[in-house]
Design a protein around this motif. Sequence first.
Motif, PDB file in Angstrom:
ATOM      1  N   LEU A  44       0.854  -1.187   0.000  1.00  0.00           N
ATOM      2  CA  LEU A  44       0.000   0.000   0.000  1.00  0.00           C
ATOM      3  C   LEU A  44       0.890   1.236   0.000  1.00  0.00           C
ATOM      4  CD1 LEU A  44      -3.069   0.768   0.220  1.00  0.00           C
ATOM      5  CD2 LEU A  44      -2.625   1.191   2.628  1.00  0.00           C
ATOM      6  N   THR A  45       0.769   2.058  -1.023  1.00  0.00           N
ATOM      7  CA  THR A  45       1.562   3.274  -1.134  1.00  0.00           C
ATOM      8  C   THR A  45       0.679   4.490  -0.929  1.00  0.00           C
ATOM      9  OG1 THR A  45       3.169   2.299  -2.652  1.00  0.00           O
ATOM     10  CG2 THR A  45       2.982   4.693  -2.665  1.00  0.00           C
ATOM     11  N   VAL A  46       1.064   5.342   0.011  1.00  0.00           N
ATOM     12  CA  VAL A  46       0.366   6.609   0.214  1.00  0.00           C
ATOM     13  C   VAL A  46       0.957   7.613  -0.767  1.00  0.00           C
ATOM     14  CG1 VAL A  46      -0.188   8.463   1.824  1.00  0.00           C
ATOM     15  CG2 VAL A  46      -0.052   6.093   2.641  1.00  0.00           C
ATOM     16  N   VAL A  47       0.163   8.018  -1.754  1.00  0.00           N
ATOM     17  CA  VAL A  47       0.625   8.948  -2.774  1.00  0.00           C
ATOM     18  C   VAL A  47       0.676  10.362  -2.234  1.00  0.00           C
ATOM     19  CG1 VAL A  47       0.146   9.930  -5.060  1.00  0.00           C
ATOM     20  CG2 VAL A  47      -0.314   7.506  -4.606  1.00  0.00           C
ATOM     21  N   SER A  48      -0.380  10.775  -1.530  1.00  0.00           N
ATOM     22  CA  SER A  48      -0.470  12.154  -1.052  1.00  0.00           C
ATOM     23  C   SER A  48      -1.509  12.238   0.053  1.00  0.00           C
ATOM     24  CB  SER A  48      -0.851  13.090  -2.203  1.00  0.00           C
ATOM     25  OG  SER A  48      -1.114  14.399  -1.754  1.00  0.00           O
ATOM     26  N   GLY A  49      -1.352  13.216   0.912  1.00  0.00           N
ATOM     27  CA  GLY A  49      -2.340  13.475   1.954  1.00  0.00           C
ATOM     28  C   GLY A  49      -2.453  14.967   2.202  1.00  0.00           C
ATOM     29  N   ASP A  50      -3.605  15.389   2.650  1.00  0.00           N
ATOM     30  CA  ASP A  50      -3.837  16.799   2.937  1.00  0.00           C
ATOM     31  C   ASP A  50      -4.715  16.902   4.172  1.00  0.00           C
ATOM     32  OD1 ASP A  50      -3.898  19.601   2.639  1.00  0.00           O
ATOM     33  OD2 ASP A  50      -5.726  19.509   1.433  1.00  0.00           O
ATOM     34  N   VAL A  51      -4.379  17.836   5.057  1.00  0.00           N
ATOM     35  CA  VAL A  51      -5.137  18.048   6.284  1.00  0.00           C
ATOM     36  C   VAL A  51      -5.424  19.537   6.441  1.00  0.00           C
ATOM     37  CG1 VAL A  51      -5.169  17.827   8.798  1.00  0.00           C
ATOM     38  CG2 VAL A  51      -4.094  16.052   7.419  1.00  0.00           C
ATOM     39  N   ASP A  52      -6.664  19.862   6.724  1.00  0.00           N
ATOM     40  CA  ASP A  52      -7.055  21.220   7.085  1.00  0.00           C
ATOM     41  C   ASP A  52      -7.473  21.177   8.547  1.00  0.00           C
ATOM     42  OD1 ASP A  52      -8.195  23.695   7.500  1.00  0.00           O
ATOM     43  OD2 ASP A  52      -9.328  23.735   5.633  1.00  0.00           O
ATOM     44  N   LEU A  53      -6.549  21.549   9.436  1.00  0.00           N
ATOM     45  CA  LEU A  53      -6.820  21.447  10.863  1.00  0.00           C
ATOM     46  C   LEU A  53      -7.924  22.393  11.306  1.00  0.00           C
ATOM     47  CD1 LEU A  53      -3.245  21.039  12.402  1.00  0.00           C
ATOM     48  CD2 LEU A  53      -5.060  19.334  12.255  1.00  0.00           C
ATOM     49  N   ASP A  54      -7.990  23.574  10.691  1.00  0.00           N
ATOM     50  CA  ASP A  54      -9.032  24.527  11.078  1.00  0.00           C
ATOM     51  C   ASP A  54     -10.419  23.964  10.810  1.00  0.00           C
ATOM     52  OD1 ASP A  54      -7.173  26.391  11.904  1.00  0.00           O
ATOM     53  OD2 ASP A  54      -7.093  27.421   9.970  1.00  0.00           O
ATOM     54  N   ALA A  55     -10.553  23.222   9.714  1.00  0.00           N
ATOM     55  CA  ALA A  55     -11.846  22.620   9.367  1.00  0.00           C
ATOM     56  C   ALA A  55     -12.023  21.236   9.977  1.00  0.00           C
ATOM     57  CB  ALA A  55     -11.992  22.538   7.851  1.00  0.00           C
ATOM     58  N   GLY A  56     -10.936  20.654  10.494  1.00  0.00           N
ATOM     59  CA  GLY A  56     -11.014  19.320  11.079  1.00  0.00           C
ATOM     60  C   GLY A  56     -11.262  18.230  10.068  1.00  0.00           C
ATOM     61  N   ILE A 173      -3.347  15.423  -3.399  1.00  0.00           N
ATOM     62  CA  ILE A 173      -4.767  15.472  -3.123  1.00  0.00           C
ATOM     63  C   ILE A 173      -5.039  16.684  -2.244  1.00  0.00           C
ATOM     64  CG2 ILE A 173      -4.695  14.042  -1.027  1.00  0.00           C
ATOM     65  CD1 ILE A 173      -7.324  12.737  -2.050  1.00  0.00           C
ATOM     66  N   VAL A 174      -6.169  17.336  -2.457  1.00  0.00           N
ATOM     67  CA  VAL A 174      -6.569  18.472  -1.631  1.00  0.00           C
ATOM     68  C   VAL A 174      -7.944  18.179  -1.049  1.00  0.00           C
ATOM     69  CG1 VAL A 174      -5.193  20.165  -2.875  1.00  0.00           C
ATOM     70  CG2 VAL A 174      -7.528  19.718  -3.631  1.00  0.00           C
ATOM     71  N   VAL A 175      -8.172  18.646   0.177  1.00  0.00           N
ATOM     72  CA  VAL A 175      -9.434  18.428   0.853  1.00  0.00           C
ATOM     73  C   VAL A 175     -10.073  19.769   1.152  1.00  0.00           C
ATOM     74  CG1 VAL A 175      -8.442  18.386   3.195  1.00  0.00           C
ATOM     75  CG2 VAL A 175     -10.559  17.120   2.712  1.00  0.00           C
ATOM     76  N   TRP A 176     -11.396  19.820   1.126  1.00  0.00           N
ATOM     77  CA  TRP A 176     -12.091  21.078   1.354  1.00  0.00           C
ATOM     78  C   TRP A 176     -13.476  20.813   1.942  1.00  0.00           C
ATOM     79  CZ3 TRP A 176     -16.346  20.757  -1.866  1.00  0.00           C
ATOM     80  CH2 TRP A 176     -16.215  19.974  -3.015  1.00  0.00           C
ATOM     81  N   LYS A 177     -14.038  21.852   2.548  1.00  0.00           N
ATOM     82  CA  LYS A 177     -15.373  21.782   3.140  1.00  0.00           C
ATOM     83  C   LYS A 177     -16.203  22.933   2.594  1.00  0.00           C
ATOM     84  CE  LYS A 177     -16.036  20.890   7.582  1.00  0.00           C
ATOM     85  NZ  LYS A 177     -16.111  21.068   9.060  1.00  0.00           N
ATOM     86  N   SER A 178     -17.465  22.663   2.322  1.00  0.00           N
ATOM     87  CA  SER A 178     -18.360  23.708   1.836  1.00  0.00           C
ATOM     88  C   SER A 178     -19.786  23.371   2.251  1.00  0.00           C
ATOM     89  CB  SER A 178     -18.271  23.831   0.306  1.00  0.00           C
ATOM     90  OG  SER A 178     -19.110  22.885  -0.335  1.00  0.00           O
TER      91      SER A 178
END
Length: 220
Positions: A44-56, A173-178
């Motif tokens: 299992l290879t982790v290609v990319s990760g993204d964390v937005d701590l303010d949004a949790g 990869i990018v993560v977002w909340k809306s």
Amino acid sequence: MPTSAELSRMRRIHRWMEIIMPGVIRRMVNGRTPQPGWLPRRLLTVVSGDVDLDAGIGAVWLVWRPRAAKAETHTALMELCGEEWQYTGGGSRSDGDVPTGRPAAGQPGQLGMIELGGGAGVLSRADRLRHPHPHSIGTAPWIGSNELQVAAEVDHLLLGERRIEVPGNSSLIVVWKSPSTGRGGIRPLIVAVGRDGSELSRIGPHDSMDSCTWVQLSGQ
């Protein structure tokens, strides 16, 4: 209707994500590489990760059995529920592998500055836990993610007001909340910024191609 084999596969994926992903997110929060040392990349290879701590929220792009005939690409969405990171959903596909290289814009495999790949999204579990009334489901925020391939000229991205560094292999990869629209969420504006701080390109919430690609295709 999913077959019994497909349901078994989905349960297996969910079980692995619940076991592995909280540790991956904690590694990123602590400033470490997302790939756990005990987990062989050939498995299992982790290609990319993204964390937005303010949004949790967080997202992880990984490939199961990379470079094998049955390689699978997965997106895992994570959310901070109380004090614990929990796997809240994601997506998977049987095609794809670990990305390599970082071509410049206009070169084979990289037409524009920002290329959109796969994505995944779920309604916020943390919000539903805080507001358990059934009517709150329709008002829960949307947690979304997108896989991106970025040209060699790009130093970093601006995802809304958040700065994201571009890794050496250009795939991230990018993560977002809306707010939820009832059919998903609204991706923030993404701006590609060069090493001199200048804007190179942008891709709006409803765009499928960035402004650099549009210019090239129109011949301007």
